[in-house]
Design a protein around this motif. Structure first.
Motif, short mmCIF file in Angstrom:
data_model
loop_
_atom_site.label_atom_id
_atom_site.label_comp_id
_atom_site.label_asym_id
_atom_site.label_seq_id
_atom_site.Cartn_x
_atom_site.Cartn_y
_atom_site.Cartn_z
N TYR A 175 0.82 -1.21 0.00
CA TYR A 175 0.00 0.00 0.00
C TYR A 175 0.86 1.26 0.00
CZ TYR A 175 -3.57 3.34 1.51
OH TYR A 175 -4.40 4.41 1.60
N VAL A 176 2.13 1.15 0.41
CA VAL A 176 3.01 2.32 0.48
C VAL A 176 3.29 2.87 -0.92
CG1 VAL A 176 5.27 1.22 0.30
CG2 VAL A 176 5.00 3.24 1.72
N ASN A 177 3.12 2.03 -1.96
CA ASN A 177 3.36 2.49 -3.33
C ASN A 177 2.40 3.60 -3.73
OD1 ASN A 177 5.45 0.63 -3.65
ND2 ASN A 177 4.06 -0.96 -4.36
N GLN A 178 1.20 3.58 -3.14
CA GLN A 178 0.23 4.63 -3.45
C GLN A 178 0.77 5.99 -3.06
OE1 GLN A 178 -4.45 5.75 -2.45
NE2 GLN A 178 -3.26 4.54 -1.02
N PHE A 179 1.60 6.01 -2.01
CA PHE A 179 2.19 7.27 -1.56
C PHE A 179 3.44 7.61 -2.35
CE2 PHE A 179 5.49 9.22 1.10
CZ PHE A 179 4.91 10.45 1.33
N THR A 180 4.36 6.65 -2.52
CA THR A 180 5.66 6.95 -3.13
C THR A 180 5.54 7.39 -4.58
OG1 THR A 180 5.91 4.58 -3.64
CG2 THR A 180 6.90 5.39 -1.59
N GLN A 181 4.49 6.97 -5.28
CA GLN A 181 4.35 7.40 -6.67
C GLN A 181 4.11 8.90 -6.81
OE1 GLN A 181 0.98 5.50 -8.48
NE2 GLN A 181 -0.45 6.18 -6.90
N HIS A 182 3.73 9.55 -5.70
CA HIS A 182 3.49 10.99 -5.73
C HIS A 182 4.73 11.79 -5.32
CE1 HIS A 182 -0.81 10.69 -6.47
NE2 HIS A 182 -0.89 9.76 -5.56
N LEU A 183 5.81 11.12 -4.91
CA LEU A 183 6.99 11.85 -4.49
C LEU A 183 7.63 12.57 -5.66
CD1 LEU A 183 8.70 9.33 -2.02
CD2 LEU A 183 7.34 11.35 -1.48
N SER A 184 8.28 13.68 -5.37
CA SER A 184 8.90 14.48 -6.42
C SER A 184 10.16 13.80 -6.94
CB SER A 184 9.26 15.87 -5.89
OG SER A 184 8.11 16.57 -5.46
N GLN A 185 10.49 14.12 -8.17
CA GLN A 185 11.77 13.73 -8.73
C GLN A 185 12.72 14.92 -8.64
OE1 GLN A 185 10.80 12.32 -12.66
NE2 GLN A 185 10.21 10.29 -11.92
#
Length: 362
Positions: A175-185
């Motif tokens: 479920y943590v992937n739902q958050f990490t995909q929004h992190l900035s590059q």
């Protein structure tokens, strides 16, 4: 200042202590010259510094180093010897030795400087460890999620509030992937500058949750990382939505009330106009009958009794008839104007020059 000095040679111990007394005021030294005195030292209070020789009649410096570090891991240790090799020095450094100095008359001064540096490094380590403990304690108590991630959006470390906010048990949760995909590059955020956003996620039951994400690009040990904060603003968003709903309902209610008020006023105006029309018609109709009678009597006076009237009386009768005619025209105009309010007017452009030229307007 508590210092332990382990050396078989009493003179060497004396020289070491006298040299260190020049560096540290109020120095208290415990001399170690056999296994018994060393065991007594290990069972006592901690030391601020230990100076040990390598070659001892009853042991060796590596054994003393291991035992000291096991009992007092934060105590700095300096090996002051003339018998150890480079290999032993390297092994001792790996075991936690702070410095390695060869015995010589000119190196006693170096021993003083090394002792001061070792104690300062130990104090710095203690302060850093205390700060780390306080920092970790603060992270544990914060209700705001704290995280550190790599530039490829992989979480390195988080605090318990982060796990609780996202309703996950560990960073291995899918479920943590739902958050990490929004992190900035790295291209989306400037170094040492904040980037703040609001994101809508969904918990494991599918209910929407809102978070405020704050990110900063930092360098840690030469590696670029993203440090960030996560704050749950779901209740704030829900309150804002409720407030917006209430405002919309109030706006609709006021709009409905305004429409009703306009409708009521329009109806009253229409009724007033109707009453005015009835009044105007009644007035003009009721006045025309006596007006015609006045004009008729004036005409009779002029036609049948003109010879009995003086010139002045005849002029008054003419004026009565003319004013009656004028009033008749005014009443007729009032009726015509009253009828205009009940018909649809056809508007069209008018050439005023033509009207003036043909005499229609004077």
């Amino acid at each position: 200042m508590q210092i332990l000095v382990a050396d078989d040679n009493a003179n060497q111990r004396l020289f070491i202590i006298r040299e260190l007394e020049k560096e540290f005021s109020g120095l208290q030294a415990q001399e170690i010259f056999d296994e018994e005195t060393f065991e007594q030292a290990l069972s006592g209070d901690r030391f601020d510094l230990a100076i040990i020789d390598y070659q001892l009649l009853w042991s060796n410096g590596l054994d003393l180093l291991h035992r000291l570090k096991q009992q007092f891991p934060e105590c700095p240790v300096i090996m002051f010897t003339d018998t150890a090799s480079q290999e032993i020095a390297v092994e001792a450094m790996k075991a936690g030795l702070d410095d390695y100095i060869l015995k010589s008359s000119k190196n006693y001064i170096r021993l003083r400087a090394a002792a001061r540096a070792a104690i300062e490094r130990a104090e710095a380590r203690q302060r850093a460890a205390l700060l780390e403990v306080r920092f970790q304690s603060l992270l544990q108590q914060l209700s705001i999620g704290v995280f550190r991630a790599t530039l490829n959006r992989r979480l390195i470390e988080v605090n318990p509030a982060f796990l609780q906010l996202l309703q996950i048990d560990s960073l291995t949760d899918e479920y943590v992937n739902q958050f990490t995909q929004h992190l900035s590059q790295s291209a989306e955020i400037a170094f040492n500058q904040k980037r703040e956003r609001e994101l809508q996620l969904a918990d494991k039951t599918g209910n929407p949750i809102w978070i405020r994400l704050t990110e900063a690009l930092n360098s840690v040990n030469g590696e670029m990382v993203i440090d960030g904060l996560v704050d749950d603003i779901t209740e704030l968003k829900q309150y804002a939505n409720r407030l917006q709903t209430i405002q919309e309902e109030e706006r609709q209610r006021y709009t409905h009330q305004l429409e009703q008020e306009v409708s009521r006023r329009t109806q009253e105006l229409e009724e007033a106009n109707h009453d005015l029309e009835s009044f105007a018609y009644s007035v003009s109709h009721d006045l025309r009958e006596p007006l015609r009678a006045v004009r008729g009597y004036a005409q009779i006076l002029l036609e049948d009794f003109a010879d009995q009237l003086a010139v002045t009386g005849q002029e008054y009768a003419v004026r009565i008839r003319e004013n009656a005619d004028q009033l008749e025209q005014m009443l007729q105009g009032l009726l015509s104007y009253n009828r205009l309010s009940r018909i649809q007017l056809a508007l069209q452009p008018v050439d005023l020059n033509n009207l003036v030229n043909d005499g229609s307007i004077t």
